[in-house]
Design a protein around this motif. Structure first.
Motif, PDB file in Angstrom:
ATOM      1  N   GLN A 140      49.334  21.766  33.266  1.00 50.62           N
ATOM      2  CA  GLN A 140      48.147  22.411  33.809  1.00 50.62           C
ATOM      3  C   GLN A 140      46.956  21.469  33.711  1.00 50.62           C
ATOM      4  N   GLY A 141      46.175  21.407  34.792  1.00 52.15           N
ATOM      5  CA  GLY A 141      45.020  20.531  34.792  1.00 52.15           C
ATOM      6  C   GLY A 141      44.205  20.617  36.064  1.00 52.15           C
ATOM      7  N   HIS A 142      44.822  21.079  37.168  1.00 55.70           N
ATOM      8  CA  HIS A 142      44.074  21.285  38.394  1.00 55.70           C
ATOM      9  C   HIS A 142      43.178  22.514  38.261  1.00 55.70           C
ATOM     10  N   ALA A 143      42.262  22.649  39.200  1.00 58.74           N
ATOM     11  CA  ALA A 143      41.338  23.779  39.158  1.00 58.74           C
ATOM     12  C   ALA A 143      42.109  25.096  39.205  1.00 58.74           C
ATOM     13  N   PRO A 144      41.661  26.107  38.452  1.00 51.46           N
ATOM     14  CA  PRO A 144      42.373  27.390  38.438  1.00 51.46           C
ATOM     15  C   PRO A 144      42.439  28.016  39.825  1.00 51.46           C
ATOM     16  N   SER A 145      43.558  28.645  40.094  1.00 57.12           N
ATOM     17  CA  SER A 145      43.801  29.366  41.356  1.00 57.12           C
ATOM     18  C   SER A 145      43.786  28.444  42.571  1.00 57.12           C
ATOM     19  N   LYS A 146      43.950  27.137  42.363  1.00 59.43           N
ATOM     20  CA  LYS A 146      44.012  26.194  43.467  1.00 59.43           C
ATOM     21  C   LYS A 146      45.442  25.673  43.598  1.00 59.43           C
ATOM     22  N   PRO A 147      46.018  25.705  44.799  1.00 62.90           N
ATOM     23  CA  PRO A 147      47.413  25.260  44.954  1.00 62.90           C
ATOM     24  C   PRO A 147      47.553  23.747  44.814  1.00 62.90           C
ATOM     25  N   VAL A 148      48.716  23.338  44.376  1.00 65.39           N
ATOM     26  CA  VAL A 148      49.094  21.927  44.305  1.00 65.39           C
ATOM     27  C   VAL A 148      50.002  21.645  45.499  1.00 65.39           C
ATOM     28  N   TRP A 149      49.586  20.715  46.358  1.00 66.49           N
ATOM     29  CA  TRP A 149      50.292  20.490  47.619  1.00 66.49           C
ATOM     30  C   TRP A 149      51.380  19.430  47.522  1.00 66.49           C
ATOM     31  N   SER A 150      51.278  18.511  46.600  1.00 66.86           N
ATOM     32  CA  SER A 150      52.226  17.397  46.586  1.00 66.86           C
ATOM     33  C   SER A 150      52.388  16.872  45.164  1.00 66.86           C
ATOM     34  N   VAL A 151      53.622  16.444  44.856  1.00 62.14           N
ATOM     35  CA  VAL A 151      53.952  15.828  43.573  1.00 62.14           C
ATOM     36  C   VAL A 151      54.844  14.627  43.844  1.00 62.14           C
ATOM     37  N   SER A 152      54.577  13.517  43.159  1.00 61.25           N
ATOM     38  CA  SER A 152      55.353  12.303  43.350  1.00 61.25           C
ATOM     39  C   SER A 152      55.607  11.657  41.995  1.00 61.25           C
ATOM     40  N   ILE A 153      56.875  11.309  41.729  1.00 55.35           N
ATOM     41  CA  ILE A 153      57.265  10.672  40.478  1.00 55.35           C
ATOM     42  C   ILE A 153      57.213   9.165  40.651  1.00 55.35           C
ATOM     43  N   ALA A 154      56.681   8.477  39.663  1.00 56.94           N
ATOM     44  CA  ALA A 154      56.562   7.024  39.725  1.00 56.94           C
ATOM     45  C   ALA A 154      57.935   6.373  39.680  1.00 56.94           C
ATOM     46  N   PRO A 155      58.096   5.201  40.303  1.00 58.65           N
ATOM     47  CA  PRO A 155      59.390   4.509  40.235  1.00 58.65           C
ATOM     48  C   PRO A 155      59.841   4.207  38.814  1.00 58.65           C
TER      49      PRO A 155
END
Length: 271
Positions: free
Chosen positions: A40-55
């Motif tokens: 958790q760390g994004h603004a509350p009630s705001k969706p997370v659109w994308s996630v990417s794992i580092a190589p």
């Protein structure tokens, strides 16, 4: 009267005890799909659109509708770096550079931004899109970045100088199809970097030739794929330092039978 000591029979139904002194009891129930960690760390009630794992596998990045890109590490539930600079509320996509030192993000502000993970500063602003950027991808060599906007156009930039090299238009030949171009949901470079695959809402997967991105005019293999279409793209000729109009046509088109392509990835042999 004496009795014989009881000897456990080989055919007894009683199971032997498996208890070990000092062993902690563990649940035998198998959990499927349960979350191991909640970050958790994004603004509350705001969706997370994308996630990417580092190589490298230790870090990952997320993009949300709070105008930020955040970097995390797997052993901490809070972000270790926050990248702010997009003017739009929605940051739609984020992708890692192959060397793990940079992040690339696309937003509704019609720009693609490149971030330094060490300092958190924006080191490149890539512009030229007519609408919001929906997905971004970095080439395996780390030299090029491809970003697809919501108007059905893939833009390719050179990270060395931030200039746009080419455009791939995901549209049909008729005038009506050009006006209502489908949005591109996913893009992926081949492991060798010679091809770029795009998937869109028109139920098609298109393979583009990426061999001539750095020098379109001097590459005979790329020039052989160029036809005399009217929907020409603006392609940079680095030898002359100017932009010349040349068409960009897909090498192959695959149909998904009326199914929108939401995501696609290249493997070493397949797509």
């Amino acid at each position: 009267k004496t009795t014989k000591p009881s000897v456990p029979s080989l055919y007894t139904s009683d199971k032997p005890s498996t208890h070990v002194p000092g062993m902690k009891p563990e649940s035998t129930a198998t959990r499927h799909g349960s979350a191991l960690v909640c970050y958790q760390g994004h603004a509350p009630s705001k969706p997370v659109w994308s996630v990417s794992i580092a190589p490298c596998g230790y870090y990952f990045a997320s993009a949300g509708s709070d105008s930020t890109v955040r970097m995390w590490c797997t052993d901490r539930p809070t972000p270790v770096r926050v990248f702010a600079g997009h003017y739009s509320e929605n940051v739609n996509c984020v992708s890692w550079h192959p060397n793990c030192n940079y992040l690339v993000s696309g937003s509704d502000d019609k720009t693609v931004r490149m971030w330094d993970v060490q300092s958190g500063n924006c080191v490149r602003v890539l512009s030229g899109c007519s609408s919001g950027v929906n997905v971004v991808e970095t080439s395996p060599s780390g030299q090029f970045v491809a970003g697809a906007d919501l108007s059905g156009v893939v833009h390719v930039w050179d990270l060395r100088n931030g200039k746009k090299l080419s455009e791939f238009q995901h549209q049909g030949g008729s005038a009506a199809e050009r006006i209502q171009a489908p949005a591109i949901n996913s893009i992926s470079f081949s492991p060798c970097g010679k091809a770029l695959a795009t998937g869109s809402q028109d139920s098609t997967i298109r393979i583009w030739d990426a061999r001539g991105l750095g020098n379109n005019s001097s590459n005979p293999e790329y020039a052989a794929m160029v036809s005399s279409r009217n929907n020409s793209s603006q392609i940079l000729d680095p030898r002359k330092g100017e932009v010349s109009a040349k068409p960009a046509c897909p090498c192959k088109i695959f149909s998904a039978n009326k199914t929108s392509i939401l995501d696609l990835k290249y493997t070493t042999r397949n797509l």
